[in-house]
Design an enzyme around this catalytic site. Structure first.
Site, PDB file in Angstrom:
ATOM      1  NE  ARG A  72      51.149  -9.343  10.032  1.00  0.00           N
ATOM      2  CZ  ARG A  72      50.000  -9.018   9.450  1.00  0.00           C
ATOM      3  NH1 ARG A  72      48.889  -9.610   9.821  1.00  0.00           N
ATOM      4  NH2 ARG A  72      49.950  -8.098   8.515  1.00  0.00           N
ATOM      5  CB  VAL A  73      49.840  -7.628  15.892  1.00  0.00           C
ATOM      6  CG1 VAL A  73      48.590  -6.754  15.913  1.00  0.00           C
ATOM      7  CG2 VAL A  73      49.829  -8.591  17.074  1.00  0.00           C
ATOM      8  N   GLY A  74      48.700  -7.426  12.736  1.00  0.00           N
ATOM      9  CA  GLY A  74      48.539  -6.574  11.558  1.00  0.00           C
ATOM     10  C   GLY A  74      47.900  -5.240  11.881  1.00  0.00           C
ATOM     11  CG  ASP A  75      45.764  -3.437   8.669  1.00  0.00           C
ATOM     12  OD1 ASP A  75      45.979  -4.666   8.589  1.00  0.00           O
ATOM     13  OD2 ASP A  75      44.898  -2.860   7.995  1.00  0.00           O
ATOM     14  CB  THR A  89      40.557  -8.511   6.597  1.00  0.00           C
ATOM     15  OG1 THR A  89      41.848  -9.031   6.841  1.00  0.00           O
ATOM     16  CG2 THR A  89      40.146  -7.584   7.712  1.00  0.00           C
ATOM     17  CB  THR A 120      40.846  -5.556   3.645  1.00  0.00           C
ATOM     18  OG1 THR A 120      41.428  -6.840   3.346  1.00  0.00           O
ATOM     19  CG2 THR A 120      40.255  -4.976   2.363  1.00  0.00           C
ATOM     20  N   GLY A 121      44.080  -5.459   3.473  1.00  0.00           N
ATOM     21  CA  GLY A 121      45.238  -5.434   2.585  1.00  0.00           C
ATOM     22  C   GLY A 121      46.517  -5.694   3.345  1.00  0.00           C
ATOM     23  CG  HIS A 122      51.301  -5.552   2.509  1.00  0.00           C
ATOM     24  ND1 HIS A 122      52.315  -5.447   1.599  1.00  0.00           N
ATOM     25  CD2 HIS A 122      51.828  -6.163   3.586  1.00  0.00           C
ATOM     26  CE1 HIS A 122      53.414  -5.967   2.114  1.00  0.00           C
ATOM     27  NE2 HIS A 122      53.146  -6.403   3.308  1.00  0.00           N
ATOM     28  N   GLY A 123      48.819  -5.280   5.743  1.00  0.00           N
ATOM     29  CA  GLY A 123      48.695  -4.586   7.018  1.00  0.00           C
ATOM     30  C   GLY A 123      49.894  -3.761   7.444  1.00  0.00           C
TER      31      GLY A 123
HETATM   32  N1  ASP Z   1      45.058  -6.359   6.795  1.00  0.00           N
HETATM   33  C1  ASP Z   1      45.132  -7.709   7.258  1.00  0.00           C
HETATM   34  C2  ASP Z   1      46.428  -7.898   7.998  1.00  0.00           C
HETATM   35  O1  ASP Z   1      47.437  -7.397   7.541  1.00  0.00           O
HETATM   36  C3  ASP Z   1      45.036  -8.742   6.163  1.00  0.00           C
HETATM   37  C4  ASP Z   1      43.966  -8.485   5.137  1.00  0.00           C
HETATM   38  O2  ASP Z   1      43.225  -7.529   5.213  1.00  0.00           O
HETATM   39  O3  ASP Z   1      43.869  -9.289   4.206  1.00  0.00           O
HETATM   40  O4  ASP Z   1      46.430  -8.570   8.984  1.00  0.00           O
END
Ligand code: ASP
Length: 316
Positions: A205-208, A177, A228-231
């Site tokens: 699917r929608v993330g953070d 991201t 960024t990371g595990h949304g």
């Molecule tokens: N945070 C993003 C999501 O979960 C993915 C990422 O940042 O790598 O969609």
């Protein structure tokens, strides 16, 4: 009412025209950016080189008095167009092999925000998010109907072959991201985030990233940040709003609040899940960029510091 009538009605009720007077109220400014999490040993040279040059140009813009929201949109657009990051052109395809992008932008002065999710044809999701913020009275537009709406508002659309990734990814650890947070010379804070999500996501699917308070947040006098990371964890823990709340109500410094918010998700994920990072700046120009993933591609620039970039501990 038809979609176009609804959009026209929404546009009529949107806020006043943006102030374009150059910012001169203070000398100091800060821009922090990220290009997603990274795994141990992964040094994505091309991303770092790109980021350093981009930060140099943005520094000149901010010095000349550019507004934070404009700088956020501009740098995120550049990363979306670069074909290097998991956003815009190089967004990761979902489980069925097509791209769905999410993005958001927030203005800390007004607390206005705009976001889009599950976009399939929009070239620059960050601009689509900006259009939602500036031209409607809504915050979030999603899916096919949201895409029709932002297109009518002026977002550019492209054919599916514009996107570089069109095969399903089997690796859920495939991330990358992009995002930015700014303190400008008006003293205003702003932030934005853009993503293709992560590998092997289920269509829809929608993330953070498009969720205000989770993947993006900005509030004048407090802080601005992008995640960024595990949304799924960033949504459940409202990660960036949690940083702001720790500062506002708990009296924590930016560094304390940012580290605590990231550690809390990591602990909940018990080392398997919940990892990631945030880039943040506060109203005084302090910066915190903690991460619990192996690394985070990131960079910063300010009125008194040349661009620095890095992935792991060190930045130079
Ligand atoms: N945070 C993003 C999501 O979960 C993915 C990422 O940042 O790598 O969609």
């Amino acid at each position: 009412m038809s979609v176009s009538a609804l959009i026209a009605a929404a546009a009529l009720t949107s806020g006043a025209a943006a102030d374009t007077t150059p910012c001169r109220a203070q000398e100091n400014f800060v821009l922090v950016v990220h290009g997603g999490t990274a795994r141990a040993g992964q040094v994505p040279e091309a991303k770092l080189v790109f980021m350093r040059k981009m930060l140099g140009r943005a520094r000149n813009d901010l010095k000349r008095g550019a507004h934070g929201v404009d700088v956020v949109e501009d740098v995120v657009t550049q990363m979306e167009d670069s074909g290097l990051f998991n956003a815009g052109r190089a967004a990761i395809a979902n489980q069925e092999g097509f791209v769905e992008t999410d993005a958001s932008i927030m203005d800390g002065q007004t607390l206005n925000a705009g976001s889009v999710a599950s976009m399939r044809y929009v070239k620059n999701p960050i601009t689509a998010a900006r259009l939602v913020m500036d031209k409607t009275r809504h915050v979030m537009m999603v899916g096919d109907r949201g895409e029709v709406a932002v297109t009518k508002l002026g977002a550019t659309v492209v054919s599916p072959d514009y996107f570089l990734s069109n095969t399903p990814k089997s690796d859920p650890e495939d991330h990358g991201t992009v995002g930015a947070a700014v303190l400008d010379r008006c003293g205003n804070l702003a932030a934005g985030t853009s993503t293709g999500g992560y590998g092997a996501k289920i269509p829809g699917r929608v993330g953070d990233s498009p969720n205000i308070g989770a993947g993006v947040y900005a509030k004048n006098g407090v802080m601005a940040g992008s995640a960024t990371g595990h949304g799924e964890y960033f949504i459940r823990f409202t990660a960036l709003r949690s940083v702001a709340a720790r500062m506002e109500y708990g009296g924590q410094s930016l560094a304390e609040a940012a580290a605590a918010a990231i550690a809390e998700m990591d602990a909940a994920g018990e080392g398997r899940d919940g990892q990631g990072g945030i880039v943040t700046v506060d109203a005084q120009g302090n910066v915190a960029m903690p991460f619990t993933s192996d690394g985070m591609v990131r960079g910063m620039v300010s009125d008194d510091a040349r661009p620095t970039v890095g992935v792991f501990e060190e930045m130079n």
